[in-house]
Design an enzyme around this catalytic site. Structure first.
Site, PDB file in Angstrom:
ATOM      1  N   ASP A 208      44.799  31.980  39.539  1.00  0.00           N
ATOM      2  CA  ASP A 208      44.303  33.256  39.976  1.00  0.00           C
ATOM      3  C   ASP A 208      43.190  33.830  38.998  1.00  0.00           C
ATOM      4  O   ASP A 208      42.942  32.896  38.052  1.00  0.00           O
ATOM      5  CB  ASP A 208      45.489  34.504  40.036  1.00  0.00           C
ATOM      6  CG  ASP A 208      45.354  35.696  40.813  1.00  0.00           C
ATOM      7  OD1 ASP A 208      44.025  35.962  40.855  1.00  0.00           O
ATOM      8  OD2 ASP A 208      45.905  36.078  41.464  1.00  0.00           O
ATOM      9  N   GLY A 234      40.798  31.149  37.561  1.00  0.00           N
ATOM     10  CA  GLY A 234      39.646  30.665  38.032  1.00  0.00           C
ATOM     11  C   GLY A 234      39.230  31.135  39.299  1.00  0.00           C
ATOM     12  O   GLY A 234      39.929  32.121  39.708  1.00  0.00           O
ATOM     13  N   ASP A 235      38.050  30.659  39.772  1.00  0.00           N
ATOM     14  CA  ASP A 235      37.726  31.200  41.238  1.00  0.00           C
ATOM     15  C   ASP A 235      37.890  30.180  42.401  1.00  0.00           C
ATOM     16  O   ASP A 235      37.744  28.898  42.185  1.00  0.00           O
ATOM     17  CB  ASP A 235      36.127  31.433  41.208  1.00  0.00           C
ATOM     18  CG  ASP A 235      35.699  32.286  42.480  1.00  0.00           C
ATOM     19  OD1 ASP A 235      35.374  31.420  43.535  1.00  0.00           O
ATOM     20  OD2 ASP A 235      35.363  33.321  42.345  1.00  0.00           O
ATOM     21  N   PHE A 236      38.316  30.565  43.499  1.00  0.00           N
ATOM     22  CA  PHE A 236      38.850  29.594  44.606  1.00  0.00           C
ATOM     23  C   PHE A 236      37.777  28.966  44.951  1.00  0.00           C
ATOM     24  O   PHE A 236      37.754  27.636  45.299  1.00  0.00           O
ATOM     25  CB  PHE A 236      39.119  30.610  45.629  1.00  0.00           C
ATOM     26  CG  PHE A 236      40.472  31.305  45.746  1.00  0.00           C
ATOM     27  CD1 PHE A 236      41.493  30.992  44.782  1.00  0.00           C
ATOM     28  CD2 PHE A 236      40.761  32.469  46.632  1.00  0.00           C
ATOM     29  CE1 PHE A 236      42.738  31.601  44.630  1.00  0.00           C
ATOM     30  CE2 PHE A 236      41.744  33.258  46.461  1.00  0.00           C
ATOM     31  CZ  PHE A 236      42.850  32.879  45.380  1.00  0.00           C
ATOM     32  N   HIS A 254      42.973  35.998  54.798  1.00  0.00           N
ATOM     33  CA  HIS A 254      42.433  37.097  55.612  1.00  0.00           C
ATOM     34  C   HIS A 254      41.413  37.967  54.811  1.00  0.00           C
ATOM     35  O   HIS A 254      40.727  38.694  55.417  1.00  0.00           O
ATOM     36  CB  HIS A 254      43.723  38.085  55.920  1.00  0.00           C
ATOM     37  CG  HIS A 254      44.398  38.860  54.585  1.00  0.00           C
ATOM     38  ND1 HIS A 254      45.494  39.637  54.859  1.00  0.00           N
ATOM     39  CD2 HIS A 254      44.210  38.662  53.456  1.00  0.00           C
ATOM     40  CE1 HIS A 254      45.806  39.949  53.629  1.00  0.00           C
ATOM     41  NE2 HIS A 254      45.065  39.517  52.748  1.00  0.00           N
TER      42      HIS A 254
END
Length: 348
Positions: A208, A234-236, A254
Site C-alpha cells: 500500500d 509503493g505505487d501500484f 473499480h
C-alpha cells in the site's frame, strides 16, 4: 362515442407504495446512523432495558425515543418483549462498540460522507465530474489519508468486513498449494492477518502507500504476527510489486479506467510466480446489468472518482486473459461481491 380514461382511476390502479418507500429509503439509514451515534446498541449490549433506561444511558429525550426504538425494532436491529428492548443478533454482532466485529466506525464515516456526495448526484449527472467533499467540512472521500485519525477510524470499521472476507477466502481457496500471497491495497493488513492465522504455513505481504505503514505496524504488532505479515510501501503503477504465489486485488480495479486496470493486471501477472493465482473481488456488475445494488455501487464510484466504476464479470475475465492469465472462473462472494480467479501457467 369515445370514452376518456379517468387519470385518477388509472393512477389508483397502480400501487404507489414502492415509489413512496424508495422516496424515504434514506430515513431508515439515518435511523441506523443515529442509533450508532447515540450509543443505543452499546447501552443494550448487556441485556434488555425499557425506554426510560435507554434514555438515561444515551442522553435521549423521552418524547421521540419510543417511536425511535420501535422503528429500530421494525428494521430488525432491536427486539421488543414486554416493553423492554434488546439488540437483535445482527446488532449485537456488528453494532456493539469495542467488539471485534464492530462496524460502527464505518457506519459513522458513511454518514459523514455518503449523504454529501450523493446530494450532488444531479450536478454530477449534468457535468460528468466526480464530486469531492470539502475536507474542512468533514469531507473524507478521496482524502482519507490526509487525516490519520479519520483513516484509523475508517480502517477499524473495515476490519470487521475484512474479517468476513478473509474467513470466506480462507475456505474458498486451496491455500495448501501456496506458501505466500500479497494483498494489494491491503491497508493495515487485516485481510492478510485473517488468512495467515487461518493457514499458518502462509506468509503475507501488504502492499500500500507508504503513508499507511504506521497504521499497519500498529495493527499487526498488536496481533503478534509481524514475523509473518510484512509491509511494502509503493505505487501500484510505478514501483515493483512483491513476488508471490497469489496476489489479491480487493476493491482495487473499480478505482481505475479500463486502460489502467489492464496495465495493473499485466504488472500483477509479472509478479505472480509461475503456477500461481490472482484473486480479484469487487461488487462487479452482473453481465446483463440488471442488479440495482451493483449498479448503484458503480454509480457511487463514478461520483467519487474521475475514472472509477464497477465493471462486468465478463470484462474482468477478458482483462485477465489479455494480461496473460488463464482458467478464469467467477463465483458469488458474501452475497454482495463476485470473486474472479485466474492462474498463471507453470514453467515447463
Amino acid at each position: 362515442m369515445t370514452t376518456t380514461e379517468n387519470p385518477t382511476t388509472t393512477a389508483a390502479a397502480v400501487d404507489p407504495g414502492p415509489l413512496i418507500k424508495l422516496t424515504i429509503a434514506d430515513c431508515a439509514a439515518k435511523a441506523l446512523h443515529s442509533g450508532v451515534a447515540l450509543g443505543v446498541f452499546g447501552a443494550l449490549a448487556d441485556g434488555p432495558l425499557d425506554a426510560a433506561a435507554v434514555a438515561d444511558r444515551t442522553g435521549t429525550h423521552h418524547r421521540m425515543l419510543p417511536d425511535f426504538l420501535d422503528a429500530l425494532t421494525g428494521l430488525g436491529l432491536l427486539e421488543r418483549h414486554d416493553g423492554r428492548y434488546r439488540n437483535s443478533e445482527l446488532a449485537q454482532t456488528y453494532l456493539v462498540p469495542d467488539s471485534a466485529s464492530y462496524l460502527g466506525g464505518f457506519i459513522e464515516l458513511t454518514n459523514e460522507t455518503l449523504y454529501g456526495t450523493w446530494g450532488r448526484l444531479t450536478e454530477a449527472l449534468r457535468s460528468g465530474e466526480a464530486q469531492h467533499l470539502d475536507p474542512d467540512k468533514g469531507g473524507f472521500v478521496g482524502d482519507r489519508h490526509k487525516d490519520p485519525a479519520k483513516m484509523k477510524r475508517f480502517l477499524a470499521g473495515l476490519d470487521a468486513y475484512s474479517d468476513r472476507m478473509g474467513t470466506e477466502l480462507a475456505h474458498r481457496v486451496d491455500w495448501s498449494r501456496y506458501t505466500s500471497f500479497t494483498d494489494l491495497g491491503g491497508a493495515r493488513g487485516n485481510l492478510a492477518a485473517v488468512l495467515t492465522q487461518a493457514h499458518p504455513h502462509l506468509t503475507a505481504t501488504c502492499f500500500d502507500l507508504e503513508r499507511t505503514r504506521p497504521l499497519f505496524t500498529e495493527h499487526i504488532s498488536g496481533l503478534g504476527i509481524a514475523d509473518r505479515v510484512a509491509f511494502v510501501g509503493g505505487d501500484f503503477f510505478t514501483d515493483p510489486l512483491p513476488k508471490s504465489d497469489v496476489i489479491v486485488l480487493g476493491h482495487i480495479l473499480h478505482g481505475f479506467d479500463t486502460e489502467r486496470r489492464l496495465a495493473l493486471l499485466r504488472r500483477v501477472h509479472d509478479a505472480v510466480r509461475p503456477g500461481g493465482t490472482v484473486l480479484v473481488y469487487d461488487r462487479m456488475i452482473d453481465d446483463d446489468r440488471s442488479d440495482p445494488e451493483r449498479l448503484l455501487s458503480s454509480l457511487h464510484m463514478r461520483l467519487v472518482s474521475p475514472d472509477g466504476s464497477e465493471y462486468r464479470i465478463a470484462d474482468c475475465q477478458a482483462w485477465l486473459r489479455e494480461a496473460g492469465f488463464s482458467d478464469c472462473t467467477a463465483e458469488p462472494l458474501l452475497g454482495t461481491h463476485t470473486l474472479v480467479s485466474a492462474h498463471k501457467e507453470a514453467t515447463a
